[in-house]
Design an enzyme around this catalytic site. Structure first.
Site, PDB file in Angstrom:
ATOM      1  N   ASP A 128       0.434  -1.089  -0.194  1.00  0.00           N
ATOM      2  CA  ASP A 128       0.026  -0.267   0.384  1.00  0.00           C
ATOM      3  C   ASP A 128       0.484   0.828   0.118  1.00  0.00           C
ATOM      4  OD1 ASP A 128      -2.299   1.481   0.029  1.00  0.00           O
ATOM      5  OD2 ASP A 128      -2.314   1.651   2.623  1.00  0.00           O
TER       6      ASP A 128
ATOM      7  N   CYS B  95     -21.313 -10.889  -5.070  1.00  0.00           N
ATOM      8  CA  CYS B  95     -22.085  -9.750  -5.507  1.00  0.00           C
ATOM      9  C   CYS B  95     -23.550 -10.282  -4.976  1.00  0.00           C
ATOM     10  CB  CYS B  95     -21.379  -8.258  -5.341  1.00  0.00           C
ATOM     11  SG  CYS B  95     -20.216  -7.735  -5.042  1.00  0.00           S
TER      12      CYS B  95
ATOM     13  N   CYS C 129     -26.930  -7.737  -4.309  1.00  0.00           N
ATOM     14  CA  CYS C 129     -26.449  -6.871  -3.044  1.00  0.00           C
ATOM     15  C   CYS C 129     -26.385  -5.659  -3.235  1.00  0.00           C
ATOM     16  CB  CYS C 129     -25.519  -8.060  -2.461  1.00  0.00           C
ATOM     17  SG  CYS C 129     -25.675  -7.256  -0.935  1.00  0.00           S
TER      18      CYS C 129
ATOM     19  N   CYS D  64     -23.211  -2.068   1.108  1.00  0.00           N
ATOM     20  CA  CYS D  64     -22.181  -0.971   1.212  1.00  0.00           C
ATOM     21  C   CYS D  64     -22.526  -0.450   0.088  1.00  0.00           C
ATOM     22  CB  CYS D  64     -21.240  -1.835   0.643  1.00  0.00           C
ATOM     23  SG  CYS D  64     -21.220  -2.205  -1.762  1.00  0.00           S
TER      24      CYS D  64
ATOM     25  N   CYS E 286     -13.862   5.328   7.481  1.00  0.00           N
ATOM     26  CA  CYS E 286     -15.432   4.629   7.753  1.00  0.00           C
ATOM     27  C   CYS E 286     -14.917   3.185   7.021  1.00  0.00           C
ATOM     28  CB  CYS E 286     -15.886   6.241   6.875  1.00  0.00           C
ATOM     29  SG  CYS E 286     -17.728   5.078   6.291  1.00  0.00           S
TER      30      CYS E 286
ATOM     31  N   CYS F 283     -19.296   0.886   4.902  1.00  0.00           N
ATOM     32  CA  CYS F 283     -19.586   0.011   3.757  1.00  0.00           C
ATOM     33  C   CYS F 283     -18.621  -1.259   3.475  1.00  0.00           C
ATOM     34  CB  CYS F 283     -18.978   0.373   2.278  1.00  0.00           C
ATOM     35  SG  CYS F 283     -17.395   1.481   2.515  1.00  0.00           S
TER      36      CYS F 283
END
Length: 351
Positions: A134, A188, A191, A194, A241, A244
């Site tokens: 990262d 997914c 859905c 998120c 945050c 999601c």
């Protein structure tokens, strides 16, 4: 090479990685187009380095042409508590799960380096490796999908059938040529949990993110005042945050983190905003030593805390905001003034 791969996967598990998969640097042909669209729309906000080094992010093979394989690794950091619970307490600060203890960059990189040294010892000194976590222009999520760690969900983060949403990604580029693993498919379905939970509507469409509206970006990467229209939507989220990630149904398969340094520090699960507002620079550095939070500096962190205070509706926090109205940093002063005004309006509404 298959025998070596089996040993490599076993060694990765021994080092603390739950998943180890392999792909080629060229296995992400869709990345250049997605990245170009993301940048053209300005969705990267102030993260100028995404545009400056887009030729590498769009083509991992260009980062190191000699690389023949990419070993993608996943390490779990599943929380032991409900990360959304703190949102019910407006006088407390919500800190992203990954930042509630030690900086994962340091922990994951150490594991990657140990695994890379092991790989060299098993082969020869002519084997070359590079490790990333990262901090370099590496499209880790697309590579993770190509290697089979998981798939990029509608929130653009990687989701795993084995680990849910709570895992860090690391990569080892090597000149060795391993047999690759099959890419993961999208699971997914219909859905959209998120997408629907996002407080700031940061997803223009499924699988697309406008970072300029993302609370993680706003609280960590964004420099200066946050747009007034977004401040009230940030609630009490002061660093990152998790909304999601937390609502993903695949988290029911998540395992507990083996690394205790990923377990939340009790004082960072729901820290009182009043106490955080009192931190001077020295106290901030001491409290967040070894934490990724330290990277953003005290003033940006205090800006976030003041926005949360303004959103709290708690008259008891008025003094905590007022003390920063004359702060030397213009952004902090602006946040303090906004918070005071918000609390005054809230008090009037209760009369």
């Amino acid at each position: 090479m298959n025998a070596l791969k089996e040993k490599l996967v076993a060694q990765a598990h021994a080092e603390g990685f739950e998943l180890a998969r392999i792909c080629r640097p060229s296995d992400v042909p869709q990345v250049p187009d997605r990245l170009a669209e993301f940048l053209a729309e300005g969705h990267h906000g102030q993260m100028g380095w995404l545009a400056e080094r887009s030729h590498w992010r769009g083509d991992p093979a260009a980062l190191w042409p000699e690389a023949r394989s990419v070993i993608m690794l996943g390490e779990i950091y599943t929380p032991q508590h409900d990360p959304l619970e703190v949102l019910r307490y407006p006088d407390k600060g919500a800190i992203s799960v990954y930042a509630q203890n030690k900086d994962y960059h340091d922990l994951v990189k150490k594991r990657l380096k140990r695994l890379a040294r092991w790989l060299i010892a098993q082969t020869s000194d002519e084997t070359s490796v590079k490790v990333f976590v990262d901090t370099a222009p590496v499209p880790e999520k697309p590579l993770g999908e190509a290697a089979g760690l998981g798939w990029q969900g509608k929130h653009t983060n990687l989701v795993s059938r084995d680990m849910g949403s709570w895992f860090f990604i690391g990569s080892i580029f090597t000149t060795l040529e391993f047999e690759t693993d099959p890419a993961e498919k999208d699971h997914c379905g219909s859905c959209r949990a998120c997408l629907d939970i996002c407080p700031t509507d940061a997803f223009p469409a499924p699988y697309q993110l406008d970072a300029r509206r993302c609370i993680s970006y706003l609280t960590i990467e964004h420099d200066g005042p946050v747009d007034v229209e977004l401040r009230s939507l940030m609630g009490n989220r002061i660093y990152g945050c998790d909304d999601c990630l937390a609502v993903c149904p695949w988290n029911k398969f998540a395992q507990e983190a083996r690394e205790v340094r990923y377990h939340a520090r009790p004082d960072l699960v729901a820290p009182p905003l009043a106490e955080l507002a009192q931190l001077d620079d020295a106290a901030f550095r001491e409290k967040f030593s070894g934490s990724p939070i330290k990277r953003i500096g005290r003033d940006r962190f205090l800006r976030n805390v003041l926005y949360a205070i303004g959103n709290s509706g708690q008259a008891s926090l008025m003094d905590a905001a007022r003390q920063h109205v004359g702060a030397p940093d213009a952004t902090v002063a602006d946040a303090a003034c906004w918070a005071v005004e918000r609390l005054q309006d809230a008090a009037k509404g209760m009369e």
